[in-house]
Scaffold this motif. Sequence first.
Motif, PDB file in Angstrom:
ATOM      1  N   ALA A   1       1.004  -1.135   0.633  1.00 32.21           N
ATOM      2  CA  ALA A   1       0.089  -0.280   0.152  1.00 32.21           C
ATOM      3  C   ALA A   1       0.592   1.187   0.199  1.00 32.21           C
ATOM      4  CB  ALA A   1      -0.685  -0.064   0.760  1.00 32.21           C
ATOM      5  N   GLY A   2       0.564   2.113  -0.846  1.00 34.70           N
ATOM      6  CA  GLY A   2       1.140   3.325  -1.201  1.00 34.70           C
ATOM      7  C   GLY A   2       2.143   2.891  -2.433  1.00 34.70           C
ATOM      8  N   LYS A   3       2.783   2.286  -2.560  1.00 36.00           N
ATOM      9  CA  LYS A   3       3.237   2.017  -3.767  1.00 36.00           C
ATOM     10  C   LYS A   3       2.365   1.814  -5.550  1.00 36.00           C
ATOM     11  CE  LYS A   3       7.221   0.163  -1.181  1.00 36.00           C
ATOM     12  NZ  LYS A   3       7.645   0.951  -1.632  1.00 36.00           N
ATOM     13  N   GLU A   4       0.690   2.011  -5.192  1.00 40.18           N
ATOM     14  CA  GLU A   4       0.238   2.196  -6.195  1.00 40.18           C
ATOM     15  C   GLU A   4       0.787   3.006  -7.580  1.00 40.18           C
ATOM     16  OE1 GLU A   4      -2.514   1.725  -3.047  1.00 40.18           O
ATOM     17  OE2 GLU A   4      -0.033   3.085  -3.094  1.00 40.18           O
ATOM     18  N   GLY A   5       0.994   4.050  -7.180  1.00 38.76           N
ATOM     19  CA  GLY A   5       1.474   5.115  -8.428  1.00 38.76           C
ATOM     20  C   GLY A   5       2.734   5.593  -9.199  1.00 38.76           C
ATOM     21  N   LYS A   6       3.603   3.757  -8.890  1.00 41.18           N
ATOM     22  CA  LYS A   6       4.707   3.878  -9.455  1.00 41.18           C
ATOM     23  C   LYS A   6       4.439   2.784  -9.983  1.00 41.18           C
ATOM     24  CE  LYS A   6       7.563   7.188  -8.360  1.00 41.18           C
ATOM     25  NZ  LYS A   6       7.663   7.918  -9.668  1.00 41.18           N
ATOM     26  N   HIS A   7       3.549   1.728  -9.703  1.00 42.01           N
ATOM     27  CA  HIS A   7       3.339   0.278 -10.429  1.00 42.01           C
ATOM     28  C   HIS A   7       2.399  -0.604 -11.007  1.00 42.01           C
ATOM     29  CE1 HIS A   7       6.401  -0.342  -7.190  1.00 42.01           C
ATOM     30  NE2 HIS A   7       6.803  -0.644  -7.720  1.00 42.01           N
ATOM     31  N   VAL A   8       1.192   0.435 -10.876  1.00 38.97           N
ATOM     32  CA  VAL A   8      -0.293   0.086 -11.671  1.00 38.97           C
ATOM     33  C   VAL A   8       0.171  -0.238 -13.155  1.00 38.97           C
ATOM     34  CG1 VAL A   8      -2.452   0.382 -12.121  1.00 38.97           C
ATOM     35  CG2 VAL A   8      -1.430   0.158  -9.877  1.00 38.97           C
ATOM     36  N   PRO A   9       0.343  -0.662 -14.182  1.00 39.91           N
ATOM     37  CA  PRO A   9       0.161   0.260 -15.678  1.00 39.91           C
ATOM     38  C   PRO A   9      -0.647   0.817 -16.218  1.00 39.91           C
ATOM     39  CG  PRO A   9      -0.166  -2.380 -15.167  1.00 39.91           C
ATOM     40  CD  PRO A   9       0.114  -1.586 -13.559  1.00 39.91           C
ATOM     41  N   ALA A  10      -0.132   1.695 -16.726  1.00 41.63           N
ATOM     42  CA  ALA A  10      -1.915   2.854 -17.798  1.00 41.63           C
ATOM     43  C   ALA A  10      -1.632   2.049 -18.876  1.00 41.63           C
ATOM     44  CB  ALA A  10      -0.640   3.755 -17.511  1.00 41.63           C
ATOM     45  N   LEU A  11      -2.891   1.469 -19.776  1.00 40.79           N
ATOM     46  CA  LEU A  11      -3.091   0.774 -20.810  1.00 40.79           C
ATOM     47  C   LEU A  11      -3.717   1.772 -21.625  1.00 40.79           C
ATOM     48  CD1 LEU A  11      -3.262  -2.498 -22.289  1.00 40.79           C
ATOM     49  CD2 LEU A  11      -4.782  -0.521 -23.099  1.00 40.79           C
ATOM     50  N   THR A  12      -3.150   2.803 -23.007  1.00 41.92           N
ATOM     51  CA  THR A  12      -4.069   3.840 -23.908  1.00 41.92           C
ATOM     52  C   THR A  12      -3.685   2.374 -24.956  1.00 41.92           C
ATOM     53  OG1 THR A  12      -1.890   4.314 -25.053  1.00 41.92           O
ATOM     54  CG2 THR A  12      -3.089   5.626 -22.516  1.00 41.92           C
ATOM     55  N   LEU A  13      -4.824   3.195 -25.811  1.00 39.68           N
ATOM     56  CA  LEU A  13      -5.489   2.513 -27.220  1.00 39.68           C
ATOM     57  C   LEU A  13      -5.562   3.868 -27.759  1.00 39.68           C
ATOM     58  CD1 LEU A  13      -8.490   0.316 -26.099  1.00 39.68           C
ATOM     59  CD2 LEU A  13      -5.802  -0.289 -26.544  1.00 39.68           C
ATOM     60  N   GLU A  14      -4.550   3.353 -29.086  1.00 43.05           N
ATOM     61  CA  GLU A  14      -4.631   4.237 -30.475  1.00 43.05           C
ATOM     62  C   GLU A  14      -4.864   3.360 -31.670  1.00 43.05           C
ATOM     63  OE1 GLU A  14      -1.548   7.399 -32.542  1.00 43.05           O
ATOM     64  OE2 GLU A  14      -0.800   5.973 -31.145  1.00 43.05           O
ATOM     65  N   ALA A  15      -6.195   4.459 -32.541  1.00 46.30           N
ATOM     66  CA  ALA A  15      -6.967   3.978 -33.611  1.00 46.30           C
ATOM     67  C   ALA A  15      -6.034   4.311 -34.191  1.00 46.30           C
ATOM     68  CB  ALA A  15      -8.257   4.586 -33.442  1.00 46.30           C
ATOM     69  N   MET A  16      -6.071   3.016 -35.247  1.00 48.72           N
ATOM     70  CA  MET A  16      -4.472   3.454 -36.623  1.00 48.72           C
ATOM     71  C   MET A  16      -5.956   2.990 -37.531  1.00 48.72           C
ATOM     72  SD  MET A  16      -2.390   3.614 -35.044  1.00 48.72           S
ATOM     73  CE  MET A  16      -1.246   3.155 -36.417  1.00 48.72           C
ATOM     74  N   SER A  17      -5.147   3.350 -38.615  1.00 50.31           N
ATOM     75  CA  SER A  17      -6.424   3.137 -40.311  1.00 50.31           C
ATOM     76  C   SER A  17      -6.541   2.137 -40.047  1.00 50.31           C
ATOM     77  CB  SER A  17      -5.611   3.097 -41.709  1.00 50.31           C
ATOM     78  OG  SER A  17      -4.516   1.735 -41.464  1.00 50.31           O
ATOM     79  N   GLY A  18      -7.963   1.619 -41.066  1.00 48.85           N
ATOM     80  CA  GLY A  18      -8.944   0.494 -40.964  1.00 48.85           C
ATOM     81  C   GLY A  18      -9.491   0.527 -39.347  1.00 48.85           C
ATOM     82  N   SER A  19      -9.736  -0.645 -39.008  1.00 47.66           N
ATOM     83  CA  SER A  19     -10.136  -1.289 -38.055  1.00 47.66           C
ATOM     84  C   SER A  19      -9.208  -1.625 -36.419  1.00 47.66           C
ATOM     85  CB  SER A  19     -10.486  -2.707 -37.735  1.00 47.66           C
ATOM     86  OG  SER A  19     -10.259  -3.266 -38.332  1.00 47.66           O
ATOM     87  N   ALA A  20      -7.762  -1.228 -37.016  1.00 49.43           N
ATOM     88  CA  ALA A  20      -6.234  -2.140 -36.381  1.00 49.43           C
ATOM     89  C   ALA A  20      -6.014  -0.464 -35.264  1.00 49.43           C
ATOM     90  CB  ALA A  20      -5.381  -2.238 -36.335  1.00 49.43           C
ATOM     91  N   SER A  21      -5.721  -1.092 -33.722  1.00 53.74           N
ATOM     92  CA  SER A  21      -5.616  -0.809 -32.692  1.00 53.74           C
ATOM     93  C   SER A  21      -4.144  -0.502 -32.302  1.00 53.74           C
ATOM     94  CB  SER A  21      -6.531  -0.709 -31.647  1.00 53.74           C
ATOM     95  OG  SER A  21      -8.090   0.472 -31.922  1.00 53.74           O
ATOM     96  N   ILE A  22      -3.446   0.146 -31.736  1.00 54.91           N
ATOM     97  CA  ILE A  22      -2.339   0.115 -31.027  1.00 54.91           C
ATOM     98  C   ILE A  22      -2.116   0.662 -29.551  1.00 54.91           C
ATOM     99  CG2 ILE A  22       0.861   0.686 -31.319  1.00 54.91           C
ATOM    100  CD1 ILE A  22      -0.027  -0.804 -33.491  1.00 54.91           C
ATOM    101  N   ALA A  23      -1.735  -1.078 -29.054  1.00 57.15           N
ATOM    102  CA  ALA A  23      -1.762  -0.133 -27.807  1.00 57.15           C
ATOM    103  C   ALA A  23      -0.870  -0.286 -26.953  1.00 57.15           C
ATOM    104  CB  ALA A  23      -2.025  -1.646 -27.253  1.00 57.15           C
ATOM    105  N   THR A  24      -0.391   0.978 -26.139  1.00 56.60           N
ATOM    106  CA  THR A  24       0.756   0.840 -25.331  1.00 56.60           C
ATOM    107  C   THR A  24       0.715   0.442 -23.812  1.00 56.60           C
ATOM    108  OG1 THR A  24       1.269   2.746 -26.542  1.00 56.60           O
ATOM    109  CG2 THR A  24       2.634   2.725 -24.627  1.00 56.60           C
ATOM    110  N   VAL A  25       1.573  -0.130 -23.161  1.00 57.82           N
ATOM    111  CA  VAL A  25       1.380  -0.210 -21.601  1.00 57.82           C
ATOM    112  C   VAL A  25       2.320   0.370 -21.170  1.00 57.82           C
ATOM    113  CG1 VAL A  25       1.694  -1.840 -20.112  1.00 57.82           C
ATOM    114  CG2 VAL A  25       0.789  -2.735 -22.332  1.00 57.82           C
ATOM    115  N   SER A  26       2.975   0.975 -20.430  1.00 56.70           N
ATOM    116  CA  SER A  26       3.734   2.378 -19.379  1.00 56.70           C
ATOM    117  C   SER A  26       4.295   2.248 -18.284  1.00 56.70           C
ATOM    118  CB  SER A  26       4.214   3.394 -20.094  1.00 56.70           C
ATOM    119  OG  SER A  26       3.054   4.559 -19.814  1.00 56.70           O
ATOM    120  N   VAL A  27       4.361   2.256 -17.196  1.00 54.06           N
ATOM    121  CA  VAL A  27       5.140   1.514 -15.916  1.00 54.06           C
ATOM    122  C   VAL A  27       5.699   3.062 -16.024  1.00 54.06           C
ATOM    123  CG1 VAL A  27       5.086   0.388 -14.241  1.00 54.06           C
ATOM    124  CG2 VAL A  27       4.916  -0.450 -16.477  1.00 54.06           C
TER     125      VAL A  27
END
Length: 272
Positions: free
Chosen positions: A179-205
């Motif tokens: 507890a208290g270390k969530e900010g540095k350890h919980v990964p963030a996932l973002t999605l970026e729509a590309m041409s067509g129906s494809a998406s690129i996902a980025t996971v960062s920590v």
Amino acid sequence: VMFRALISRGSSRVAVAAAGATVASVAYSNATPAAASSESSERDSVYKELVKHSSHGTLGELKAAGKKRRDESNCAFCKWMKSGPCGQVYEDWDDCVHESKEASKQDSSRDFVEVCRPFTLPLMECVQKHPDYYEELAKKSDESEAAKRAELEWEWKNAVSDLAVKRPVFSRERPGEWAGKEGKHVPALTLEAMSGSASIATVSVPHGMAADHWIEWIWARDDQTGTILGVRRLTHQDKPELMFEVPKGVKSITAFESCNLHGVWKSAATSV
């Protein structure tokens, strides 16, 4: 594979004065005079930085060390490359990559991909101009590398699947003993729509990377099937980030990371 990796992020001789005081590059033959002058100047600047951050006193010593390293190497690919029509261009590129990677051991912020871009582009152009020599081996190399990557990815996916089963999995809502270390350890996932129906996902920590405390693994899982969609094993010198293409049909993804000191953490499920 290395050539393509360098390009995706963006006949030659080197003349050195006898005393090593000045450096001048002979322009690649296919460049216009103005472009050749600019490219030559850019390569000279890179060489000067390489000498500055290396154990070599002059560019001449750096080039001599590179020649000795290649001559003593058992790398069949390297010998084949330097024996071809792009041999000198390849040797310049190889020197840059080797010295840049050595320098990055002392300064992890130095990116050899960016540093060596002035050498990579001419090498790619040269290789493309001599398909009679390079094309067949490139095909075989691609096939071999693809097989190796597939095997390694399979091993990595099994490894992270075991981690999520054998170890506690923490989250922002359930940090457990950390507890208290969530900010540095919980990964963030973002999605970026590309041409067509494809998406690129980025996971960062948002976690620092040090030799004694770093993110070892990052991966992402299809919540419906449990399939590992992307995985990356990291060293303390890497940026804690993973990118992958989201397959069609995936509706929800959860990202995970494993810290060498604080265990496995996951994000909230993200709808695609």
